[in-house]
Scaffold this motif. Structure first.
Motif, mmCIF file in Angstrom:
data_model
loop_
_atom_site.group_PDB
_atom_site.id
_atom_site.type_symbol
_atom_site.label_atom_id
_atom_site.label_comp_id
_atom_site.label_asym_id
_atom_site.label_seq_id
_atom_site.Cartn_x
_atom_site.Cartn_y
_atom_site.Cartn_z
ATOM 1 N N SER A 165 0.834 -1.204 0.000
ATOM 2 C CA SER A 165 0.000 0.000 0.000
ATOM 3 C C SER A 165 0.867 1.251 0.000
ATOM 4 C CB SER A 165 -0.915 -0.001 1.227
ATOM 5 O OG SER A 165 -1.681 -1.187 1.294
ATOM 6 N N TYR A 166 1.924 1.226 0.784
ATOM 7 C CA TYR A 166 2.808 2.390 0.893
ATOM 8 C C TYR A 166 3.645 2.553 -0.371
ATOM 9 C CZ TYR A 166 1.186 2.251 5.650
ATOM 10 O OH TYR A 166 0.371 2.254 6.758
ATOM 11 N N ALA A 167 3.980 1.444 -1.009
ATOM 12 C CA ALA A 167 4.685 1.525 -2.284
ATOM 13 C C ALA A 167 3.803 2.184 -3.343
ATOM 14 C CB ALA A 167 5.114 0.130 -2.734
ATOM 15 N N ARG A 168 2.515 1.829 -3.337
ATOM 16 C CA ARG A 168 1.585 2.449 -4.285
ATOM 17 C C ARG A 168 1.465 3.947 -4.016
ATOM 18 N NH1 ARG A 168 -1.729 -1.850 -2.480
ATOM 19 N NH2 ARG A 168 -1.524 -3.683 -3.830
ATOM 20 N N ILE A 169 1.401 4.308 -2.743
ATOM 21 C CA ILE A 169 1.263 5.723 -2.394
ATOM 22 C C ILE A 169 2.500 6.503 -2.812
ATOM 23 C CG2 ILE A 169 1.154 7.318 -0.431
ATOM 24 C CD1 ILE A 169 -0.769 5.289 0.880
ATOM 25 N N ALA A 170 3.678 5.947 -2.566
ATOM 26 C CA ALA A 170 4.911 6.621 -2.989
ATOM 27 C C ALA A 170 4.910 6.841 -4.498
ATOM 28 C CB ALA A 170 6.128 5.803 -2.566
ATOM 29 N N GLU A 171 4.451 5.832 -5.238
ATOM 30 C CA GLU A 171 4.376 5.961 -6.702
ATOM 31 C C GLU A 171 3.390 7.052 -7.083
ATOM 32 O OE1 GLU A 171 3.604 3.175 -10.681
ATOM 33 O OE2 GLU A 171 3.393 2.311 -8.671
ATOM 34 N N ALA A 172 2.244 7.099 -6.385
ATOM 35 C CA ALA A 172 1.239 8.121 -6.693
ATOM 36 C C ALA A 172 1.738 9.518 -6.349
ATOM 37 C CB ALA A 172 -0.051 7.829 -5.918
ATOM 38 N N ILE A 173 2.480 9.629 -5.266
ATOM 39 C CA ILE A 173 3.060 10.920 -4.894
ATOM 40 C C ILE A 173 4.132 11.341 -5.895
ATOM 41 C CG2 ILE A 173 4.535 12.050 -3.156
ATOM 42 C CD1 ILE A 173 2.930 10.545 -1.011
ATOM 43 N N GLY A 174 4.821 10.349 -6.443
ATOM 44 C CA GLY A 174 5.848 10.641 -7.444
ATOM 45 C C GLY A 174 7.212 10.911 -6.835
ATOM 46 N N ARG A 175 7.440 10.316 -5.641
ATOM 47 C CA ARG A 175 8.743 10.475 -4.990
ATOM 48 C C ARG A 175 9.254 9.114 -4.535
ATOM 49 N NH1 ARG A 175 10.439 15.464 -4.120
ATOM 50 N NH2 ARG A 175 8.950 17.219 -4.077
ATOM 51 N N PRO A 176 10.568 8.950 -4.441
ATOM 52 C CA PRO A 176 11.095 7.721 -3.852
ATOM 53 C C PRO A 176 10.580 7.572 -2.421
ATOM 54 C CG PRO A 176 12.852 9.004 -4.881
ATOM 55 C CD PRO A 176 11.638 9.879 -4.859
ATOM 56 N N ALA A 177 10.318 6.341 -2.015
ATOM 57 C CA ALA A 177 9.782 6.122 -0.669
ATOM 58 C C ALA A 177 10.683 6.724 0.399
ATOM 59 C CB ALA A 177 9.585 4.628 -0.420
ATOM 60 N N GLY A 178 11.995 6.722 0.168
ATOM 61 C CA GLY A 178 12.940 7.248 1.147
ATOM 62 C C GLY A 178 12.834 8.742 1.375
ATOM 63 N N GLU A 179 12.106 9.445 0.502
ATOM 64 C CA GLU A 179 11.904 10.889 0.672
ATOM 65 C C GLU A 179 10.596 11.204 1.403
ATOM 66 O OE1 GLU A 179 12.183 12.904 -3.054
ATOM 67 O OE2 GLU A 179 14.305 12.441 -3.333
ATOM 68 N N ILE A 180 9.898 10.152 1.848
ATOM 69 C CA ILE A 180 8.598 10.329 2.488
ATOM 70 C C ILE A 180 8.684 9.903 3.954
ATOM 71 C CG2 ILE A 180 6.158 9.685 2.456
ATOM 72 C CD1 ILE A 180 6.549 9.012 -0.547
ATOM 73 N N LEU A 181 8.198 10.746 4.849
ATOM 74 C CA LEU A 181 8.114 10.443 6.274
ATOM 75 C C LEU A 181 6.668 10.110 6.608
ATOM 76 C CD1 LEU A 181 9.237 10.404 9.196
ATOM 77 C CD2 LEU A 181 8.791 12.876 9.279
ATOM 78 N N PHE A 182 6.444 8.919 7.182
ATOM 79 C CA PHE A 182 5.092 8.487 7.536
ATOM 80 C C PHE A 182 4.894 8.588 9.042
ATOM 81 C CE2 PHE A 182 2.194 4.890 8.765
ATOM 82 C CZ PHE A 182 1.024 5.495 8.334
ATOM 83 N N LEU A 183 3.769 9.152 9.454
ATOM 84 C CA LEU A 183 3.436 9.350 10.860
ATOM 85 C C LEU A 183 2.191 8.544 11.229
ATOM 86 C CD1 LEU A 183 3.690 13.265 10.923
ATOM 87 C CD2 LEU A 183 5.545 11.610 11.227
ATOM 88 N N SER A 184 2.275 7.787 12.329
ATOM 89 C CA SER A 184 1.121 6.990 12.768
ATOM 90 C C SER A 184 1.288 6.641 14.238
ATOM 91 C CB SER A 184 1.014 5.705 11.941
ATOM 92 O OG SER A 184 -0.043 4.867 12.423
ATOM 93 N N ASP A 185 0.185 6.230 14.849
ATOM 94 C CA ASP A 185 0.230 5.756 16.228
ATOM 95 C C ASP A 185 0.129 4.233 16.311
ATOM 96 O OD1 ASP A 185 -2.471 5.771 15.338
ATOM 97 O OD2 ASP A 185 -3.182 5.736 17.412
ATOM 98 N N VAL A 186 0.196 3.548 15.165
ATOM 99 C CA VAL A 186 0.036 2.092 15.120
ATOM 100 C C VAL A 186 1.325 1.455 14.601
ATOM 101 C CG1 VAL A 186 -1.279 0.180 14.121
ATOM 102 C CG2 VAL A 186 -2.443 2.315 14.735
ATOM 103 N N VAL A 187 1.925 0.607 15.404
ATOM 104 C CA VAL A 187 3.240 0.065 15.058
ATOM 105 C C VAL A 187 3.201 -0.786 13.790
ATOM 106 C CG1 VAL A 187 3.073 -2.019 16.497
ATOM 107 C CG2 VAL A 187 5.318 -0.994 16.029
ATOM 108 N N GLN A 188 2.104 -1.510 13.570
ATOM 109 C CA GLN A 188 2.023 -2.354 12.365
ATOM 110 C C GLN A 188 1.987 -1.509 11.092
ATOM 111 O OE1 GLN A 188 0.085 -2.623 15.057
ATOM 112 N NE2 GLN A 188 -0.167 -4.777 15.692
ATOM 113 N N GLU A 189 1.368 -0.319 11.172
ATOM 114 C CA GLU A 189 1.363 0.591 10.021
ATOM 115 C C GLU A 189 2.764 1.147 9.789
ATOM 116 O OE1 GLU A 189 -3.247 2.039 10.852
ATOM 117 O OE2 GLU A 189 -1.641 3.515 10.800
#
Length: 227
Positions: A165-189
């Motif tokens: 899911s996160y790979a798809r989102i990175a592709e949709a954003i148009g940036r390498p995943a390493g340039e994206i910081l994800f914030l959540s309160d759930v460890v599995q996410e």
């Protein structure tokens, strides 16, 4: 690889979980039956009702049975895409009439504004529908926060605990995943986002840890340049 974009969860991260469970869910539960009965013949609603029938396996269910299925899904907090879409429609009515105001933590409001002015692209990924996400931020207690965000993602991009899911989102954003910081309160996410190559930071607003990830109690403690 410097962070260029920030992807944030909503429940427990930008907004109180209690807002969803104590305000939004009861509102949807109370108003959804009448909404479905009134709008079942409209194309957008009818399409979601068909999706409920398909997902439940009850392809011949009438409108009243579909309402029963939806109320059951609300009770079990099922992450069903047609339920989320219909809840979003119900909530939209509540927001537009002023009965609902989206809760966003003041620290999140202040820091999201700072990040936006600092050149970061901001995105949302929540199990709630994109429509519901837009309403929480667009009709928030702090005013219209929608100009802060460049895009929204929901379960149509895939489950939040799967790396794909996160790979798809990175592709949709148009940036390498390493340039994206994800914030959540759930460890599995957070685990799933990291497996896709994203940087991660956990929100532990009541204290504690999110194993394997840096964790903070407030947006004010997050410095994207440090990742």
């Amino acid at each position: 690889m410097p962070i260029r974009a920030i992807l944030t969860d909503i429940e427990g991260t930008t907004s109180a979980v209690s807002f969803v469970f104590d305000v939004l869910f009861p509102y949807a539960r109370e108003h959804l039956p009448a909404f479905v009965r009134a709008h079942a013949g409209e194309a957008e609603v009818a399409a979601q009702l068909e999706a409920v029938r398909a997902e439940s396996g009850e392809t011949d269910a009438d409108v009243e049975r579909v309402i029963g299925i939806l109320l059951g899904w609300i009770a079990e907090d099922r992450k069903a895409t047609p339920l989320k879409a219909l809840q979003g429609m119900v909530w939209e009515q509540g927001y537009r009439t002023g009965q609902l105001k989206g809760h966003v933590y003041p620290d999140a409001v202040a820091v999201l504004r700072r990040w936006k002015s600092g050149g970061y692209d901001l995105y949302v990924y929540s199990s709630g529908s994109i429509q519901a996400q837009r309403l929480i931020f667009g009709c928030s207690e702090a005013g219209d926060l929608s100009p802060l965000f460049s895009g929204y993602f929901d379960t149509t991009s895939g489950p939040k605990r799967e790396a794909a899911s996160y790979a798809r989102i990175a592709e949709a954003i148009g940036r390498p995943a390493g340039e994206i910081l994800f914030l959540s309160d759930v460890v599995q996410e957070l685990d799933a986002a990291r497996a896709a190559g994203m940087c991660t930071c956990g929100l532990a607003r009541e204290g504690g840890e999110l194993a394997g990830h840096p964790a903070v109690a407030s947006f004010a403690a997050i410095e994207p340049a440090a990742f």
